[in-house]
Write an enzyme that holds these catalytic residues in place. Structure first.
Site, PDB file in Angstrom:
ATOM      1  N   GLU A   1       0.635  -1.324   0.227  1.00 19.67           N
ATOM      2  CA  GLU A   1      -0.120  -0.029  -0.232  1.00 19.67           C
ATOM      3  C   GLU A   1       0.884   1.147   0.286  1.00 19.67           C
ATOM      4  O   GLU A   1       0.634   2.115   0.404  1.00 19.67           O
ATOM      5  CB  GLU A   1      -1.006  -0.419   1.000  1.00 19.67           C
ATOM      6  CG  GLU A   1      -1.812  -1.308   1.720  1.00 19.67           C
ATOM      7  CD  GLU A   1      -2.545  -1.157   2.644  1.00 19.67           C
ATOM      8  OE1 GLU A   1      -2.756  -0.930   3.402  1.00 19.67           O
ATOM      9  OE2 GLU A   1      -3.319  -2.241   2.084  1.00 19.67           O
TER      10      GLU A   1
ATOM     11  N   GLU B   1      -6.054 -11.360  -0.761  1.00 18.30           N
ATOM     12  CA  GLU B   1      -6.495 -10.431  -0.007  1.00 18.30           C
ATOM     13  C   GLU B   1      -8.473 -10.877  -0.030  1.00 18.30           C
ATOM     14  O   GLU B   1      -9.370 -10.300   0.151  1.00 18.30           O
ATOM     15  CB  GLU B   1      -6.470  -9.543   1.134  1.00 18.30           C
ATOM     16  CG  GLU B   1      -4.825  -9.502   1.472  1.00 18.30           C
ATOM     17  CD  GLU B   1      -4.391  -8.296   2.094  1.00 18.30           C
ATOM     18  OE1 GLU B   1      -5.538  -7.433   1.948  1.00 18.30           O
ATOM     19  OE2 GLU B   1      -3.312  -7.311   1.822  1.00 18.30           O
TER      20      GLU B   1
HETATM   21  C1  GLA Z   1      -4.817  -4.829   3.908  1.00 23.67           C
HETATM   22  C2  GLA Z   1      -3.556  -5.111   5.197  1.00 23.67           C
HETATM   23  C3  GLA Z   1      -4.103  -6.415   5.573  1.00 23.67           C
HETATM   24  C4  GLA Z   1      -4.890  -6.501   6.502  1.00 23.67           C
HETATM   25  C5  GLA Z   1      -5.850  -5.660   5.965  1.00 23.67           C
HETATM   26  C6  GLA Z   1      -7.277  -5.675   7.319  1.00 23.67           C
HETATM   27  O1  GLA Z   1      -4.865  -4.976   3.871  1.00 23.67           O
HETATM   28  O2  GLA Z   1      -2.583  -6.097   3.908  1.00 23.67           O
HETATM   29  O3  GLA Z   1      -2.429  -7.009   5.878  1.00 23.67           O
HETATM   30  O4  GLA Z   1      -4.508  -5.779   7.887  1.00 23.67           O
HETATM   31  O5  GLA Z   1      -5.605  -4.696   5.592  1.00 23.67           O
HETATM   32  O6  GLA Z   1      -7.175  -7.568   7.878  1.00 23.67           O
END
Ligand code: GLA
Length: 359
Positions: free
Chosen positions: A157, A264
């Site tokens: 990020e 994710e």
């Molecule tokens: C972001 C991070 C993850 C996690 C999510 C919330 O996407 O990359 O590691 O912290 O937020 O669970």
């Protein structure tokens, strides 16, 4: 005669149950449907690997990502102290059971310990000190799991939320400058030359953010930085991304010679929001028929795009196991129950599951 009939009957019953084991859908796990496509992963804590949930995970998934334990804050809480317990347990479980592990993550602006940016007297560290600390951290963590973790989210990020800016104004950027990204990849590559290294981010399919990420990756690739792939976090919803956005995103990043993983994945039943806020009266919804239909269609669409992009897509990881627990029950709205995964709170496959394995 009686005996022959009995033996025959037993043989038939045996044959039928063997066939149903081979062909009956309920016996197959999610990962088995995707055997010839890509590994199917899940974000876990060490606790979730115990008991029945552990068995459930082994049935459906063949890759693990530690949900929190490898982030810099939890794993390296003080300068001279690492906390390996939970990460070791996850990696051991994966080794014992033949699962892959994605490491997550090495450099991020959140869940980073405060000491990282401070001298003993509380003042801000210099660029050189911070680079040394980043290198020590990455070397220590990556070398510990060398050969056991096949892919790392190296930088998480780094792109700003404001479309007018390029990189996020994090302490990494402020103290080191843009170079912190290239350096993080370089250190990770030195620590484990065989690991696949990813840049990971969210809202990667929104065209304007997609282009800023593209610009960053293009620079890194041109400079010869060892970046091998892009992680699309895939915190999606019933409302986005569109099929076209997802297809174009995968093609765009692949055009740089990079692999793409969904790192994710979940499909929220509520529209995406960034800022944390309180639950509004009447806002909590039950999982409706309409949500079920839309979610199943969305998951079906997503996986049809991913299968079609097979040589580029090298992994898909869900963020949590079932609707019993999701980080989306707490974020962005604390206490608003969400239903973003393929299995319900009782671990039963939802319509969305059948939408993913129906091809
Ligand atoms: C972001 C991070 C993850 C996690 C999510 C919330 O996407 O990359 O590691 O912290 O937020 O669970």
């Amino acid at each position: 005669m009686k005996n022959t009939a009995l033996i025959l009957l037993l043989l038939i019953v045996g044959l039928c149950s063997f066939r149903s084991l081979q062909h009956g859908k309920p016996e197959k796990g999610l990962k088995d449907y995707y055997k010839s496509y890509f590994p199917i992963g899940v974000a876990v804590s060490a606790r979730s690997l115990q008991g029945e949930e552990g068995q459930f995970i082994l049935k459906h998934f063949n890759s693990l990502t530690p949900e929190n334990s490898m982030k810099m804050g939890p794993i390296h809480p003080e300068q001279n102290r690492y906390n390996w317990k939970e990460s070791d347990a996850i990696v051991d479980f994966a080794q014992k059971n033949g699962l892959k592990v994605r490491g997550h993550n090495l450099c991020w602006h959140e869940q980073t310990p405060n000491w990282m940016f401070k001298n003993a007297d509380g003042s801000e560290v210099s660029k050189d000190t911070l680079l040394n600390r980043l290198r020590d951290h990455i070397y220590t963590v990556v070398k510990r799991y060398k050969g056991k973790i096949y892919a790392w989210d190296v930088v998480n990020e780094a792109i700003d939320d404001n479309p007018d800016n390029f990189l996020r104004e994090s302490p990494w950027l402020k103290i080191i400058g843009e170079d912190f990204i290239a350096k993080a990849f370089q250190y990770a590559h030195e620590a484990d030359p065989d690991a696949q290294l990813f840049y990971n981010d969210y809202n990667t399919e929104r065209p304007e953010k997609r282009e800023r990420i593209f610009k960053l990756l293009q620079k890194l690739v041109k400079q010869g930085v060892p970046v091998h792939g892009v992680g699309l976090q895939g915190h999606w919803s019933l409302f986005e991304p569109s099929k076209k956005e997802l297809e174009e995103t995968i093609q765009r990043y692949a055009s740089l010679g990079l692999k793409v993983q969904i790192t994710e994945l979940d499909v929220s039943v509520y529209p995406w929001e960034k800022e944390r806020r309180k639950l509004r009266p009447g806002e909590q919804q039950a999982y409706s028929k309409d949500m079920e239909t839309k979610q199943s269609a969305k998951y079906n669409e997503i996986f049809s795009v991913l299968r079609a992009a097979k040589p580029t897509i090298t992994g898909v990881t869900f963020w949590n196991v079932s609707d019993k627990y999701s980080w989306l029950d707490f974020y962005p709205v604390q206490g608003r129950k969400n239903y973003p995964l393929l299995f319900d709170a009782n671990y039963k496959p939802k319509a969305a599951y059948w939408g993913v394995v129906d091809f």
